[in-house]
Write a protein that holds these residues in place. Structure first.
Motif, PDB file in Angstrom:
ATOM      1  N   LEU A 104      41.364  74.600   8.254  1.00 43.03           N
ATOM      2  CA  LEU A 104      41.346  73.139   8.286  1.00 43.03           C
ATOM      3  C   LEU A 104      39.931  72.611   8.378  1.00 43.03           C
ATOM      4  CD1 LEU A 104      44.406  72.712  10.566  1.00 43.03           C
ATOM      5  CD2 LEU A 104      44.169  71.841   8.258  1.00 43.03           C
ATOM      6  N   TYR A 106      43.162  73.819  25.882  1.00 43.94           N
ATOM      7  CA  TYR A 106      43.094  73.056  24.634  1.00 43.94           C
ATOM      8  C   TYR A 106      41.673  72.645  24.288  1.00 43.94           C
ATOM      9  CZ  TYR A 106      48.117  72.626  25.121  1.00 43.94           C
ATOM     10  OH  TYR A 106      49.426  72.887  25.236  1.00 43.94           O
ATOM     11  N   TYR A 140      41.524  66.201  27.154  1.00 45.85           N
ATOM     12  CA  TYR A 140      42.239  65.979  28.423  1.00 45.85           C
ATOM     13  C   TYR A 140      41.521  66.661  29.581  1.00 45.85           C
ATOM     14  CZ  TYR A 140      46.574  63.800  26.672  1.00 45.85           C
ATOM     15  OH  TYR A 140      47.503  62.947  26.151  1.00 45.85           O
ATOM     16  N   ARG A 164      43.956  79.455  10.794  1.00 45.09           N
ATOM     17  CA  ARG A 164      44.396  78.146  10.342  1.00 45.09           C
ATOM     18  C   ARG A 164      43.421  77.038  10.742  1.00 45.09           C
ATOM     19  NH1 ARG A 164      48.120  75.679   8.095  1.00 45.09           N
ATOM     20  NH2 ARG A 164      48.704  73.584   8.685  1.00 45.09           N
ATOM     21  N   VAL A 195      41.660  58.502  25.973  1.00 38.25           N
ATOM     22  CA  VAL A 195      41.499  59.862  25.465  1.00 38.25           C
ATOM     23  C   VAL A 195      42.416  60.036  24.262  1.00 38.25           C
ATOM     24  CG1 VAL A 195      41.525  62.296  26.043  1.00 38.25           C
ATOM     25  CG2 VAL A 195      41.101  60.607  27.816  1.00 38.25           C
ATOM     26  N   LYS A 196      41.859  60.503  23.150  1.00 37.32           N
ATOM     27  CA  LYS A 196      42.642  60.535  21.922  1.00 37.32           C
ATOM     28  C   LYS A 196      42.836  61.946  21.392  1.00 37.32           C
ATOM     29  CE  LYS A 196      43.113  56.343  22.399  1.00 37.32           C
ATOM     30  NZ  LYS A 196      42.435  55.247  21.810  1.00 37.32           N
ATOM     31  N   ASP A 197      42.556  62.920  22.220  1.00 35.72           N
ATOM     32  CA  ASP A 197      42.644  64.277  21.724  1.00 35.72           C
ATOM     33  C   ASP A 197      42.965  65.169  22.909  1.00 35.72           C
ATOM     34  OD1 ASP A 197      42.334  66.731  20.592  1.00 35.72           O
ATOM     35  OD2 ASP A 197      40.518  66.210  19.510  1.00 35.72           O
ATOM     36  N   VAL A 198      43.930  66.044  22.705  1.00 33.47           N
ATOM     37  CA  VAL A 198      44.326  66.884  23.837  1.00 33.47           C
ATOM     38  C   VAL A 198      43.170  67.790  24.251  1.00 33.47           C
ATOM     39  CG1 VAL A 198      45.363  68.662  22.398  1.00 33.47           C
ATOM     40  CG2 VAL A 198      46.137  68.396  24.735  1.00 33.47           C
ATOM     41  N   ARG A 240      45.454  71.486  33.613  1.00 29.79           N
ATOM     42  CA  ARG A 240      46.408  72.179  32.756  1.00 29.79           C
ATOM     43  C   ARG A 240      45.952  72.255  31.312  1.00 29.79           C
ATOM     44  NH1 ARG A 240      51.324  69.128  32.331  1.00 29.79           N
ATOM     45  NH2 ARG A 240      50.155  67.352  33.092  1.00 29.79           N
ATOM     46  N   PHE A 241      45.065  71.346  30.935  1.00 31.74           N
ATOM     47  CA  PHE A 241      44.734  71.251  29.516  1.00 31.74           C
ATOM     48  C   PHE A 241      43.487  72.022  29.148  1.00 31.74           C
ATOM     49  CE2 PHE A 241      47.378  67.688  30.553  1.00 31.74           C
ATOM     50  CZ  PHE A 241      48.354  67.825  29.594  1.00 31.74           C
ATOM     51  N   ARG A 247      44.359  57.533  30.701  1.00 28.47           N
ATOM     52  CA  ARG A 247      44.299  58.659  29.794  1.00 28.47           C
ATOM     53  C   ARG A 247      44.899  58.295  28.433  1.00 28.47           C
ATOM     54  NH1 ARG A 247      47.183  64.264  31.105  1.00 28.47           N
ATOM     55  NH2 ARG A 247      48.894  63.144  30.131  1.00 28.47           N
ATOM     56  N   ALA A 248      46.016  57.554  28.471  1.00 29.18           N
ATOM     57  CA  ALA A 248      46.666  57.193  27.210  1.00 29.18           C
ATOM     58  C   ALA A 248      45.759  56.321  26.352  1.00 29.18           C
ATOM     59  CB  ALA A 248      47.977  56.479  27.483  1.00 29.18           C
ATOM     60  N   LYS A 254      38.009  72.273  22.905  1.00 28.74           N
ATOM     61  CA  LYS A 254      37.615  72.603  21.541  1.00 28.74           C
ATOM     62  C   LYS A 254      36.593  73.709  21.462  1.00 28.74           C
ATOM     63  CE  LYS A 254      38.131  68.587  18.776  1.00 28.74           C
ATOM     64  NZ  LYS A 254      37.436  67.391  18.450  1.00 28.74           N
ATOM     65  N   ARG A 270      38.357  72.712   5.074  1.00 25.31           N
ATOM     66  CA  ARG A 270      38.855  71.744   4.110  1.00 25.31           C
ATOM     67  C   ARG A 270      37.886  70.573   3.954  1.00 25.31           C
ATOM     68  NH1 ARG A 270      45.088  70.135   4.861  1.00 25.31           N
ATOM     69  NH2 ARG A 270      45.669  72.312   4.964  1.00 25.31           N
ATOM     70  N   GLY A 271      37.130  70.340   5.040  1.00 22.24           N
ATOM     71  CA  GLY A 271      36.147  69.256   4.966  1.00 22.24           C
ATOM     72  C   GLY A 271      35.050  69.560   3.958  1.00 22.24           C
TER      73      GLY A 271
END
Lengths: 414, 285
Positions: free
Chosen positions: A185, A172, A55, A181, A49-52, A168-169, A45-46, A174, A188-189
């Protein structure tokens, strides 16, 4: 053997690259996974995977691939939920059939459900046995029985299988809807930087050049700072079927209208579909004709439409289809007005708060063939912003022919 | 990049479990594992998580645990990637050329190394902390790809390469404000610091307040997790706020069990008026 796991991950939309996979192999060669499933879960996972937000997908992939390694992990996969989310029309049941279905008690039902879940291999609609939709099977959507039973494993444990299973994730992910907020963000792109306005920034290169030209006598040069030059026109559907999404739309509006974000920002309202005019206020008093709007707008401005695009087909396709027949539209169908707007702007996007699994077979599909359409989530908004700025990839346009065939129901969202 | 890291595999294996947390920093098993993987593979460790979950502290404690110096680079919204490597002070040179102080021909005098430049040119291994990388421009991480991969950079003005003698341990933190580019992510080991559960939180608090009485800690955690569970809260209190709050309670000698009507020192836990109002409303109900 693990190569299969790489593809399992990629099947779950985790874009694991060769680079990362080789790093994982290197880590395993060094024994960083402690030769245990737990260690492997953490290491993998570390590195992969680069985004919670991902997960959860990782947990699912891990569960799917290693399910036989741990205890009998029986989890309802997203696939099954997806089958259920997209129901076929329920057929009419005779009173005898209804009586038979109601005869099952909950325990019996649950037992049967688990058994079917183990046996079932694919989607199945309209039958009387498998988990699916629209049939007389006790498992599925729209019947007299519970529409779904959650069969999760024991949560909260410490082993990898249990962690993965507890998911659990999940929160999170997307594809959940957004707060101000996050929208901020994402927006902003949406920028095109250019130098404009008052000269207030030291231009070092020019200063050096000018100083040299001036034979070493200091000559300071200033320039305007970079500012966003993007211009945005926001069209929002209000009232009727949009009411459930009013809060979400107001968040989008708040984020988009913050001062100083865009060089020019205008917003207009419409109801259900755009005809010959849009309105400056949500109470529909200040009318602006579409012709005027287009004449005032540069082709390079970005048009963003927010709406559920869900209406009676006649409102979209027939001349004079507007529910405000006497005041709007004349004989030109709504779809034609939409086409004119989409054609005027170089890039336009439609954000739809309606989840995309509900799109097929409705007017949404038709409008999506005119406007590139995204589901109003963090991911969808990001996609729309990327498209507006750089162009390129549009979301898949549904076939027009398919629409006519699959449209069966008739309903009025208002 | 591969040739470098693969070659290092033949080296004498160092002990893997190099980081176990420290006396003042309690890390979850998963976090420790991620740190150790990053150190063993000498790849940057990217940490994300709610504000106040100890992302920055980790770097400090990692440096302490490994016995290395820490170089900090706090990224701001105006930070450019090159600023971290070096800054060529043109204005000073212009000034000197005009007003004649010092030797203007020696460009090296006007080159100032940034934090990352310092970390790469250090003669021993260091820990480099790149704090809040998402504060800077969207393209910022992309501009550091080569430097993080090869651990070297080029100073154009001097025509000189700076190459790290030993790859620094790089810790990068991010508050999830911006998407980071894929190419950058691919090179990192990632860990999301999940909010600690109650058992872990008890250990964390005990590290900071060793003399705290069980009953007080219980009550404090009860209130704290109750606050965090409040729906629609805009900024939920985090670990660092809990620790500050307990500190305030101790200093003022307030006994949570005896205080009636509201939470004392709420300002250390909640940071927006909306949240304070929300909690007050719920307390009344």
């Amino acid at each position: 053997m693990l190569i299969d796991f790489l593809y399992e991950l990629r099947r779950h939309k985790l874009h694991v690259s060769t680079h990362e996979w080789l790093a994982l192999m290197e880590a395993m060669a060094k024994g960083l996974h402690d030769s245990s499933l737990d260690g492997f879960y953490r290491t993998c996972r570390a590195l992969c995977v680069k985004d919670v937000a991902e997960y959860d997908a990782f947990d699912q992939a891990f569960l799917a691939y290693f399910k036989d390694v741990g205890a009998d992990a029986l989890a309802i996969t997203e696939d099954i939920l997806a089958w259920l989310a997209d129901p076929k029309r329920m057929r009419e049941l005779s009173p005898e059939e209804l009586a038979m279905i109601e005869g099952l008690d909950l325990d019996k039902l649950r037992e049967l459900f688990e058994q079917r879940l183990r046996e079932q291999k694919e989607r199945h609609d309209g039958g009387n046995r498998w988990i699916g939709t629209g049939g007389t099977s006790p498992f599925g959507h729209g019947g007299k029985h519970p529409t779904g039973l959650r069969v999760g494993g024991p949560g909260g444990g410490r082993s990898a299988m249990q962690i993965a299973e507890a998911r659990r994730f999940k929160e999170y992910r997307k594809d959940v809807v957004l707060d101000v907020r996050q929208i901020d963000l994402a927006l902003r792109g949406l920028r095109q930087l250019g130098r404009e306005g008052a000269v207030e920034e030291l231009d070092l290169d020019e200063t050096v050049d000018e100083t040299c030209r001036n034979a070493g006598e200091l000559e300071i040069v200033f320039r305007p700072p970079r500012r966003n030059r993007a211009k945005v026109v926001l069209l929002m559907d209000v009232g009727g079927s949009m009411d459930p999404y009013a809060e979400l739309c107001s968040r989008l509006f708040t984020a988009a209208s913050r001062s100083g974000r865009f060089a020019r920002f205008r917003s207009y309202y419409f109801h259900n579909c755009v005809y010959d005019a849009v309105y400056e206020d949500a109470a529909f008093r200040q009318k602006v004709t579409v012709a005027d709007l287009l004449a005032e707008s540069d082709r390079d401005e970005k048009l963003v439409v927010v709406g559920d695009a869900l209406m009676h087909p006649a409102e979209l396709l027939d001349g004079g289809g507007s529910i405000y027949f006497y005041s709007q539209g004349g004989r030109t169908p709504g779809l034609e007005w939409l086409r004119r707007m989409a054609a005027h702007f170089r890039r336009a996007a439609w954000l739809n708060p309606e989840p995309d699994r509900f799109w097929p077979g409705t007017t949404i599909e038709v409008i999506a063939s005119v406007f590139p359409m995204w589901h109003l989530t963090l991911e969808g908004l990001g996609g729309a912003v990327r498209y507006l700025v750089r162009g390129g990839e549009k979301p898949k346009v549904p076939e027009k022919a398919a629409w006519g065939r699959s449209w069966t129901g008739s309903y009025d969202p208002d | 990049m591969f040739s470098g890291t693969l070659a290092s595999m033949s080296d004498e294996p160092e002990s893997f479990d190099q980081f176990r947390g420290t006396d003042t920093y309690i890390a979850s098993d998963e976090l420790r594992h991620a740190v150790n993987v990053a150190v063993a593979l000498s790849r940057p460790l990217l940490l994300r998580g709610e504000p106040g979950t100890g992302k920055t502290l980790l770097a400090e404690n990692l440096a302490g645990a490994l016995g290395l110096d820490l170089v900090r680079w706090h990224v701001k919204s105006t930070t450019k990637a090159r600023d971290g490597l070096y800054v060529y002070d043109t204005v000073a040179r212009l000034h000197d050329s005009r007003f004649g102080d010092g030797d203007v021909k020696d460009i090296a005098k006007y080159i100032k190394l940034g934090p990352m430049g310092e970390a790469l040119s250090a003669d021993h291994k260091v820990v480099l902390l790149i704090d809040e990388i998402d504060k800077a421009d969207i393209e910022f991480p992309n501009d550091l790809l080569l430097e993080l991969d090869a651990m070297r950079f080029h100073i154009d003005e001097l025509g000189k390469d700076v190459v790290a003698r030993e790859r620094p341990v790089v810790v990068i933190t991010s508050n999830n404000e911006k998407e980071l580019p894929d190419a950058f992510l691919r090179r990192c080991v990632f860990h999301y610091i999940d909010f600690p559960d109650r058992a872990l939180m008890e250990r964390i608090v005990r590290v900071h307040h060793p003399d705290i009485v069980d009953r007080v800690l219980d009550q404090a955690l009860e209130v704290f997790y109750g606050l965090r569970a409040t729906p629609r809260m805009r900024k939920r209190p985090s670990t660092s706020e809990l620790i500050d709050w307990i500190c305030a309670l101790k200093k003022a000698g307030v006994d949570l069990g005896r205080v009636g009507g509201g939470i004392p020192f709420l300002g250390t836990l909640l940071k927006t008026e909306q949240d304070v109002e929300l909690v007050a409303k719920r307390a009344k109900a």
